[in-house]
Write a protein that holds these residues in place. Structure first.
Motif, PDB file in Angstrom:
ATOM      1  N   ILE A 111       0.898  -1.148   0.000  1.00  0.00           N
ATOM      2  CA  ILE A 111       0.000   0.000   0.000  1.00  0.00           C
ATOM      3  C   ILE A 111       0.938   1.199   0.000  1.00  0.00           C
ATOM      4  CG2 ILE A 111      -1.785   1.278   1.222  1.00  0.00           C
ATOM      5  CD1 ILE A 111      -2.694  -1.407   2.439  1.00  0.00           C
ATOM      6  N   ALA A 112       0.911   1.978  -1.080  1.00  0.00           N
ATOM      7  CA  ALA A 112       1.980   2.941  -1.318  1.00  0.00           C
ATOM      8  C   ALA A 112       1.456   4.192  -2.002  1.00  0.00           C
ATOM      9  CB  ALA A 112       3.061   2.283  -2.182  1.00  0.00           C
ATOM     10  N   THR A 113       2.382   5.083  -2.303  1.00  0.00           N
ATOM     11  CA  THR A 113       2.105   6.256  -3.114  1.00  0.00           C
ATOM     12  C   THR A 113       3.308   6.532  -4.003  1.00  0.00           C
ATOM     13  OG1 THR A 113       1.207   8.508  -3.074  1.00  0.00           O
ATOM     14  CG2 THR A 113       2.964   8.018  -1.496  1.00  0.00           C
ATOM     15  N   LYS A 114       3.050   7.181  -5.134  1.00  0.00           N
ATOM     16  CA  LYS A 114       4.116   7.549  -6.070  1.00  0.00           C
ATOM     17  C   LYS A 114       4.845   8.767  -5.516  1.00  0.00           C
ATOM     18  CE  LYS A 114       4.731   9.081 -10.816  1.00  0.00           C
ATOM     19  NZ  LYS A 114       4.036   9.500 -12.037  1.00  0.00           N
ATOM     20  N   VAL A 115       6.182   8.727  -5.552  1.00  0.00           N
ATOM     21  CA  VAL A 115       7.002   9.827  -5.049  1.00  0.00           C
ATOM     22  C   VAL A 115       8.137  10.119  -6.029  1.00  0.00           C
ATOM     23  CG1 VAL A 115       6.511   9.383  -2.600  1.00  0.00           C
ATOM     24  CG2 VAL A 115       8.479   8.272  -3.686  1.00  0.00           C
ATOM     25  N   THR A 116       8.845  11.214  -5.791  1.00  0.00           N
ATOM     26  CA  THR A 116      10.035  11.513  -6.587  1.00  0.00           C
ATOM     27  C   THR A 116      11.167  10.601  -6.118  1.00  0.00           C
ATOM     28  OG1 THR A 116      10.883  13.182  -5.074  1.00  0.00           O
ATOM     29  CG2 THR A 116       9.338  13.936  -6.792  1.00  0.00           C
ATOM     30  N   PRO A 117      12.187  10.386  -6.943  1.00  0.00           N
ATOM     31  CA  PRO A 117      13.319   9.554  -6.518  1.00  0.00           C
ATOM     32  C   PRO A 117      13.984  10.069  -5.241  1.00  0.00           C
ATOM     33  CG  PRO A 117      13.373   9.815  -8.886  1.00  0.00           C
ATOM     34  CD  PRO A 117      12.286  10.726  -8.371  1.00  0.00           C
ATOM     35  N   ASP A 118      14.086  11.388  -5.086  1.00  0.00           N
ATOM     36  CA  ASP A 118      14.692  11.954  -3.871  1.00  0.00           C
ATOM     37  C   ASP A 118      13.891  11.575  -2.630  1.00  0.00           C
ATOM     38  OD1 ASP A 118      16.730  13.083  -5.323  1.00  0.00           O
ATOM     39  OD2 ASP A 118      15.796  15.069  -5.393  1.00  0.00           O
ATOM     40  N   GLU A 119      12.574  11.645  -2.735  1.00  0.00           N
ATOM     41  CA  GLU A 119      11.723  11.278  -1.596  1.00  0.00           C
ATOM     42  C   GLU A 119      11.848   9.790  -1.284  1.00  0.00           C
ATOM     43  OE1 GLU A 119       7.873  14.117  -1.660  1.00  0.00           O
ATOM     44  OE2 GLU A 119       8.250  12.996  -3.491  1.00  0.00           O
ATOM     45  N   ALA A 120      11.932   8.964  -2.319  1.00  0.00           N
ATOM     46  CA  ALA A 120      12.067   7.522  -2.100  1.00  0.00           C
ATOM     47  C   ALA A 120      13.373   7.207  -1.389  1.00  0.00           C
ATOM     48  CB  ALA A 120      11.990   6.766  -3.424  1.00  0.00           C
ATOM     49  N   ASP A 121      14.459   7.878  -1.791  1.00  0.00           N
ATOM     50  CA  ASP A 121      15.767   7.632  -1.175  1.00  0.00           C
ATOM     51  C   ASP A 121      15.828   8.112   0.264  1.00  0.00           C
ATOM     52  OD1 ASP A 121      16.673   6.489  -3.492  1.00  0.00           O
ATOM     53  OD2 ASP A 121      17.648   8.306  -4.213  1.00  0.00           O
ATOM     54  N   SER A 122      15.083   9.168   0.592  1.00  0.00           N
ATOM     55  CA  SER A 122      15.155   9.732   1.937  1.00  0.00           C
ATOM     56  C   SER A 122      14.184   9.076   2.911  1.00  0.00           C
ATOM     57  CB  SER A 122      14.877  11.237   1.886  1.00  0.00           C
ATOM     58  OG  SER A 122      13.531  11.468   1.530  1.00  0.00           O
ATOM     59  N   GLU A 123      13.255   8.284   2.414  1.00  0.00           N
ATOM     60  CA  GLU A 123      12.220   7.705   3.275  1.00  0.00           C
ATOM     61  C   GLU A 123      12.757   6.510   4.054  1.00  0.00           C
ATOM     62  OE1 GLU A 123       9.378   7.510   5.446  1.00  0.00           O
ATOM     63  OE2 GLU A 123       9.103   9.007   3.894  1.00  0.00           O
ATOM     64  N   LYS A 124      12.672   6.562   5.359  1.00  0.00           N
ATOM     65  CA  LYS A 124      13.164   5.465   6.201  1.00  0.00           C
ATOM     66  C   LYS A 124      12.024   4.676   6.853  1.00  0.00           C
ATOM     67  CE  LYS A 124      17.384   6.735   5.473  1.00  0.00           C
ATOM     68  NZ  LYS A 124      17.746   6.490   4.124  1.00  0.00           N
ATOM     69  N   LYS A 125      10.879   5.320   7.036  1.00  0.00           N
ATOM     70  CA  LYS A 125       9.758   4.671   7.724  1.00  0.00           C
ATOM     71  C   LYS A 125       9.049   3.638   6.834  1.00  0.00           C
ATOM     72  CE  LYS A 125       5.597   5.780  10.310  1.00  0.00           C
ATOM     73  NZ  LYS A 125       4.749   6.851  10.842  1.00  0.00           N
TER      74      LYS A 125
END
Length: 160
Positions: free
Chosen positions: A73-87
């Protein structure tokens, strides 16, 4: 069936990841339970704030001969947001040609009916086959119990 065919480049998603059994249709029971728990948590508002306005159910790495698959269960994000997401878990949805089907009506029944029709009716009647990539359920904000609620099913396809 109401559908369109669209080419999309690869994109990043972040979200919650689960292992789901498809033996004896267990996925049709378990996935709605995952959504129920998700909807009663802080995750929907967090993912809506990170993404592009839609929450995506993603069936990853499912194969006809496997008894389990990964569901996100997800959402589309920018590559920068994907790389910074830890949770949350980050994944890339590969570039693909998608058959995008519209589902109208209360969830989960309307969506499950669309999936059944895609595999039982649409694939046998067209010159397409599943390309083996992830399948997406794209949910937009609104009352998911309403008779006029719209969401989409994205199936990766290729010509036979």
């Amino acid at each position: 069936m109401d559908y369109r065919i669209v080419e999309k480049e690869a994109f990043q998603i972040v979200g919650l990841s689960y292992e789901v059994s498809c033996k004896n249709g267990q996925n049709f029971i378990d996935i709605p339970k995952l959504w129920e728990a998700f909807n009663h948590s802080d995750a929907p508002s967090e993912l809506y704030s990170k993404g592009d306005g839609a929450i995506i159910g993603v069936c990853l790495d499912g194969q006809p001969d496997k008894e389990t698959f990964t569901y996100m269960i997800a959402t589309k994000v920018t590559p920068d947001e994907a790389d910074s997401e830890k949770k949350y878990t980050a994944r890339t949805v590969p570039a693909a040609t998608w058959a995008i089907f519209t589902s109208t009506g209360p969830l989960p029944d309307s969506l499950q009916n669309v999936f059944r029709r895609i595999f039982q009716e649409w694939f046998p009647a067209t010159g397409y086959e599943h390309s083996g990539g992830p399948e997406l359920e794209v949910y937009f904000e609104g009352d998911t119990c309403a008779e006029d609620y719209h969401c989409e099913v994205w199936i990766p396809i290729m010509k036979k």
